[in-house]
Design a protein around this motif. Structure first.
Motif, PDB file in Angstrom:
ATOM      1  N   LYS A   1       5.870  -6.349  -8.158  1.00 16.44           N
ATOM      2  CA  LYS A   1       6.611  -5.243  -8.850  1.00 16.44           C
ATOM      3  C   LYS A   1       5.760  -4.647 -10.090  1.00 16.44           C
ATOM      4  O   LYS A   1       5.837  -3.688 -10.472  1.00 16.44           O
ATOM      5  CB  LYS A   1       8.049  -5.577  -9.256  1.00 16.44           C
ATOM      6  CG  LYS A   1       9.133  -5.823  -7.786  1.00 16.44           C
ATOM      7  CD  LYS A   1      10.393  -6.289  -8.206  1.00 16.44           C
ATOM      8  CE  LYS A   1      11.394  -6.250  -7.227  1.00 16.44           C
ATOM      9  NZ  LYS A   1      12.642  -6.858  -7.291  1.00 16.44           N
ATOM     10  N   ILE A   2       5.357  -5.733 -10.776  1.00 17.40           N
ATOM     11  CA  ILE A   2       4.782  -5.292 -11.977  1.00 17.40           C
ATOM     12  C   ILE A   2       3.193  -4.455 -11.699  1.00 17.40           C
ATOM     13  O   ILE A   2       3.070  -3.553 -12.354  1.00 17.40           O
ATOM     14  CB  ILE A   2       4.234  -6.633 -12.799  1.00 17.40           C
ATOM     15  CG1 ILE A   2       5.545  -7.514 -13.197  1.00 17.40           C
ATOM     16  CG2 ILE A   2       3.239  -6.411 -13.971  1.00 17.40           C
ATOM     17  CD1 ILE A   2       6.402  -6.758 -14.336  1.00 17.40           C
TER      18      ILE A   2
ATOM     19  N   LEU B   1       0.565   0.843 -10.883  1.00 14.35           N
ATOM     20  CA  LEU B   1       0.063   1.613  -9.979  1.00 14.35           C
ATOM     21  C   LEU B   1       0.776   3.115 -10.018  1.00 14.35           C
ATOM     22  O   LEU B   1       0.232   4.202  -9.747  1.00 14.35           O
ATOM     23  CB  LEU B   1       0.153   1.189  -8.733  1.00 14.35           C
ATOM     24  CG  LEU B   1      -0.477   2.109  -7.458  1.00 14.35           C
ATOM     25  CD1 LEU B   1      -2.025   2.503  -7.645  1.00 14.35           C
ATOM     26  CD2 LEU B   1      -0.406   1.322  -6.142  1.00 14.35           C
ATOM     27  N   ASN B   2       1.921   2.886 -10.454  1.00 14.48           N
ATOM     28  CA  ASN B   2       2.850   4.200 -10.410  1.00 14.48           C
ATOM     29  C   ASN B   2       2.696   4.848 -11.777  1.00 14.48           C
ATOM     30  O   ASN B   2       3.433   5.870 -11.818  1.00 14.48           O
ATOM     31  CB  ASN B   2       4.237   3.757 -10.039  1.00 14.48           C
ATOM     32  CG  ASN B   2       4.864   3.402  -8.765  1.00 14.48           C
ATOM     33  OD1 ASN B   2       3.788   3.499  -7.816  1.00 14.48           O
ATOM     34  ND2 ASN B   2       5.875   2.801  -8.523  1.00 14.48           N
ATOM     35  N   GLY B   3       1.876   4.485 -12.599  1.00 14.82           N
ATOM     36  CA  GLY B   3       1.747   5.079 -13.876  1.00 14.82           C
ATOM     37  C   GLY B   3       2.914   4.724 -15.013  1.00 14.82           C
ATOM     38  O   GLY B   3       3.169   5.524 -15.601  1.00 14.82           O
ATOM     39  N   GLY B   4       3.501   3.584 -14.415  1.00 19.56           N
ATOM     40  CA  GLY B   4       4.671   3.359 -15.392  1.00 19.56           C
ATOM     41  C   GLY B   4       6.081   3.857 -14.848  1.00 19.56           C
ATOM     42  O   GLY B   4       7.202   3.489 -15.662  1.00 19.56           O
ATOM     43  N   LEU B   5       5.951   4.740 -13.836  1.00 16.95           N
ATOM     44  CA  LEU B   5       7.200   5.012 -13.242  1.00 16.95           C
ATOM     45  C   LEU B   5       7.840   4.233 -12.335  1.00 16.95           C
ATOM     46  O   LEU B   5       7.287   3.759 -11.499  1.00 16.95           O
ATOM     47  CB  LEU B   5       7.186   6.378 -12.763  1.00 16.95           C
ATOM     48  CG  LEU B   5       8.190   7.337 -12.291  1.00 16.95           C
ATOM     49  CD1 LEU B   5       8.950   7.977 -13.626  1.00 16.95           C
ATOM     50  CD2 LEU B   5       7.483   8.756 -11.406  1.00 16.95           C
TER      51      LEU B   5
ATOM     52  N   GLU C   1      11.620   4.342  -9.949  1.00 18.37           N
ATOM     53  CA  GLU C   1      12.693   4.748  -9.503  1.00 18.37           C
ATOM     54  C   GLU C   1      13.367   5.997 -10.435  1.00 18.37           C
ATOM     55  O   GLU C   1      14.288   6.071 -10.858  1.00 18.37           O
ATOM     56  CB  GLU C   1      13.767   3.968  -9.460  1.00 18.37           C
ATOM     57  CG  GLU C   1      13.617   2.659  -8.260  1.00 18.37           C
ATOM     58  CD  GLU C   1      14.560   1.621  -8.268  1.00 18.37           C
ATOM     59  OE1 GLU C   1      15.580   1.648  -9.191  1.00 18.37           O
ATOM     60  OE2 GLU C   1      14.738   0.912  -7.267  1.00 18.37           O
ATOM     61  N   GLY C   2      12.320   6.653 -10.581  1.00 15.62           N
ATOM     62  CA  GLY C   2      12.875   8.153 -11.261  1.00 15.62           C
ATOM     63  C   GLY C   2      12.595   7.866 -12.891  1.00 15.62           C
ATOM     64  O   GLY C   2      12.988   8.717 -13.754  1.00 15.62           O
TER      65      GLY C   2
ATOM     66  N   LYS D   1       0.613  -1.266  -0.026  1.00 14.26           N
ATOM     67  CA  LYS D   1      -0.018   0.042  -0.089  1.00 14.26           C
ATOM     68  C   LYS D   1       0.958   1.232  -0.023  1.00 14.26           C
ATOM     69  O   LYS D   1       1.736   1.170   0.723  1.00 14.26           O
ATOM     70  CB  LYS D   1      -0.829   0.176   1.300  1.00 14.26           C
ATOM     71  CG  LYS D   1      -1.761   1.268   1.212  1.00 14.26           C
ATOM     72  CD  LYS D   1      -2.998   1.260   2.257  1.00 14.26           C
ATOM     73  CE  LYS D   1      -3.811   2.403   2.397  1.00 14.26           C
ATOM     74  NZ  LYS D   1      -4.469   2.393   1.456  1.00 14.26           N
ATOM     75  N   ASN D   2       0.612   2.107  -0.840  1.00 10.78           N
ATOM     76  CA  ASN D   2       1.286   3.395  -1.035  1.00 10.78           C
ATOM     77  C   ASN D   2       2.931   3.137  -1.183  1.00 10.78           C
ATOM     78  O   ASN D   2       3.780   3.723  -0.913  1.00 10.78           O
ATOM     79  CB  ASN D   2       1.440   4.233   0.204  1.00 10.78           C
ATOM     80  CG  ASN D   2      -0.017   4.692   0.470  1.00 10.78           C
ATOM     81  OD1 ASN D   2      -0.788   5.179  -0.524  1.00 10.78           O
ATOM     82  ND2 ASN D   2      -0.760   4.750   1.795  1.00 10.78           N
ATOM     83  N   GLY D   3       3.116   2.021  -1.949  1.00 10.37           N
ATOM     84  CA  GLY D   3       4.772   1.585  -2.307  1.00 10.37           C
ATOM     85  C   GLY D   3       5.148   0.726  -1.040  1.00 10.37           C
ATOM     86  O   GLY D   3       6.462   0.495  -1.378  1.00 10.37           O
TER      87      GLY D   3
END
Length: 325
Positions: A227-228, A233-237, A239-240, A27-29
Motif C-alpha cells: 500500500k505504501i 506510484l500513484n503520486g500520493g493519491l 481513493e481520490g 501492476k497498474n494497481g
C-alpha cells in the motif's frame, strides 16, 4: 501469467530464500500475486527494519505539506532550542533536515556506538551529541540507527503530537493500515526478542521518552508495505484523496547523493533512473519496490538472517520478468 513459471518461482523461494515470509506483486494497481511462506499468513506483521526510514521520509513530507515544517533546509537545532552545543562545536549548527534525509550529515564516530546509544536515557540527546564533528557536511555517511532518530524528534516538535498518532491519522488509517500501537522494549533482551519474534501484531518501537523510532522498529504486513508503494506510484493519491504531495514523492525518489555505485534520495534508494524505480530497503531482505515505468509495486517481508540474498536482484531477474507483461 505462466502458472508453470510461478510454480517454479515458489519452489525456488522455498529452497533458496528460507527467510522470506511474504511477497505481494501489483501492476497498474491490481494485485497479481500474494503468497506467504514459513508459516506466515496475511495478518502477520513483520519487523521491516530500515524500511521504517522511508516511511518516516513520507511523514516528513506530510508535515511539510501541512506547513508544520517550513523547509528541508531548516537547521536541525532550530527544533531543539534547549540543546546545549558543546564549546567549539560549529558543524552541528549547520546540519539541516535535508542532510539527515540524504545521509549527508557528519558524525563524531567511525562506527555507530549502538550499545551506548540504546543504553542512554535520552536517545534524541544521545544522537545530537554524536552529530557534527570534524568531517564535512555533504558527504554520504550511512547512519543505520542514530541519524534518522533525530528526525523522530523533529517530527514530534513540528507536529506537537506523538509520531504514531500523526502517522495513523495522516498515513496509516487512510491506507487501511490499522491496529498500530507503541512497543516498549525495556531491556536488551526484549530488544533482541523483538528482532527475532515471529508473527507479532502491528506495532512501532518507542524510545525512553515515548518517541517512535525512525531508523527501525516498525512492523508491517506485506500488504501494508505494498500500500505504501502504491501510494508513491500513484503520486500520493489514494481513493481520490491526496495523502502526500506528488512534488515530495518526486524529490524524495530522485538522486541527491551517490555512494560508490548506489544512488540515494530522501531515505529511499534509487534503483534505475531509466525505469524510474526506487526502493525502501530493510535488513534481512525487507523491500518496498516501485517501478514507475512498469507501473509495478513489489513488497517482500523477510525474517532476519545473516547475509540475506539480494532482494533487488531477485526482483529484477525473477519477479519482474514473470509479472511485468
Amino acid at each position: 501469467m505462466n502458472q508453470e513459471k510461478i510454480k517454479a518461482f515458489e519452489t525456488m523461494i522455498s529452497r533458496d530464500y528460507p527467510d522470506i515470509a511474504g511477497i505481494v506483486v501489483q501492476k497498474n494497481g491490481n494485485k497479481l500475486y500474494e503468497n506467504y511462506f514459513n508459516g506466515y499468513i496475511a495478518d502477520h506483521a513483520i519487523h521491516v527494519y530500515s524500511v521504517t526510514k522511508s516511511i518516516v521520509s513520507g511523514l516528513i513530507g506530510i508535515a511539510l505539506d501541512k506547513g508544520q515544517i517550513k523547509s528541508v533546509d531548516q537547521k536541525v537545532l532550530d527544533f531543539f532550542p534547549d540543546y546545549a552545543v558543546q564549546a567549539g562545536e560549529k558543524t552541528i549548527q549547520n546540519v539541516t533536515i535535508k542532510n539527515l534525509l540524504t545521509m549527508t550529515a557528519p558524525y563524531k564516530y567511525q562506527l555507530e556506538p549502538y550499545a551506548a546509544f540504546f543504553a542512554s536515557e535520552n536517545w534524541i540527546k544521545a544522537a545530537l551529541d554524536l552529530l557534527g564533528g570534524e568531517e564535512q557536511i555533504g558527504e554520504f555517511k550511512y547512519s543505520p540507527i542514530i541519524g534518522a532518530h533525530i528526525l523522530s524528534g523533529i517530527l514530534v516538535k513540528a507536529t506537537g503530537q506523538p509520531i504514531i498518532e500523526f502517522a495513523t491519522k495522516n498515513l496509516f488509517s487512510p491506507l487501511g493500515i490499522n491496529g498500530m500501537h507503541n512497543v516498549v522494549l525495556r531491556s536488551e533482551e526484549e530488544q533482541m526478542a523483538f528482532y527475532t519474534k515471529e508473527k507479532h501484531t502491528n506495532g512501532w518501537v518507542v524510545d525512553p521518552q515515548g518517541i517512535n523510532t525512525a531508523s527501525w522498529g516498525l512492523t508491517l504486513t506485506p500488504v501494508d508495505m505494498a500500500k505504501i508503494g502504491q501510494l508513491y506510484l500513484n503520486g500520493g493519491l489514494w481513493e481520490g484523496k491526496q495523502i502526500l504531495s506528488k512534488q515530495w514523492i518526486d524529490i524524495s525518489t530522485q538522486e541527491h547523493i551517490k555512494w560508490n555505485s548506489l544512488s540515494y534520495g530522501y531515505l529511499w534508494w534509487i534503483i534505475d533512473d531509466k525505469e524510474q524505480s526506487y526502493a525502501a530497503l530493510g535488513d534481512g531482505g525487507n523491500v518496498i519496490y516501485v517501478n514507475t515505468k512498469k507501473k509495478m509495486v513489489i513488497s517482500i517481508a523477510s525474517l532476519l538472517i545473516p547475509d540475506a540474498k539480494d532482494r533487488i536482484e531477485l526482483i529484477l531477474k525473477m519477479i519482474e520478468p514473470i509479472f511485468a507483461d
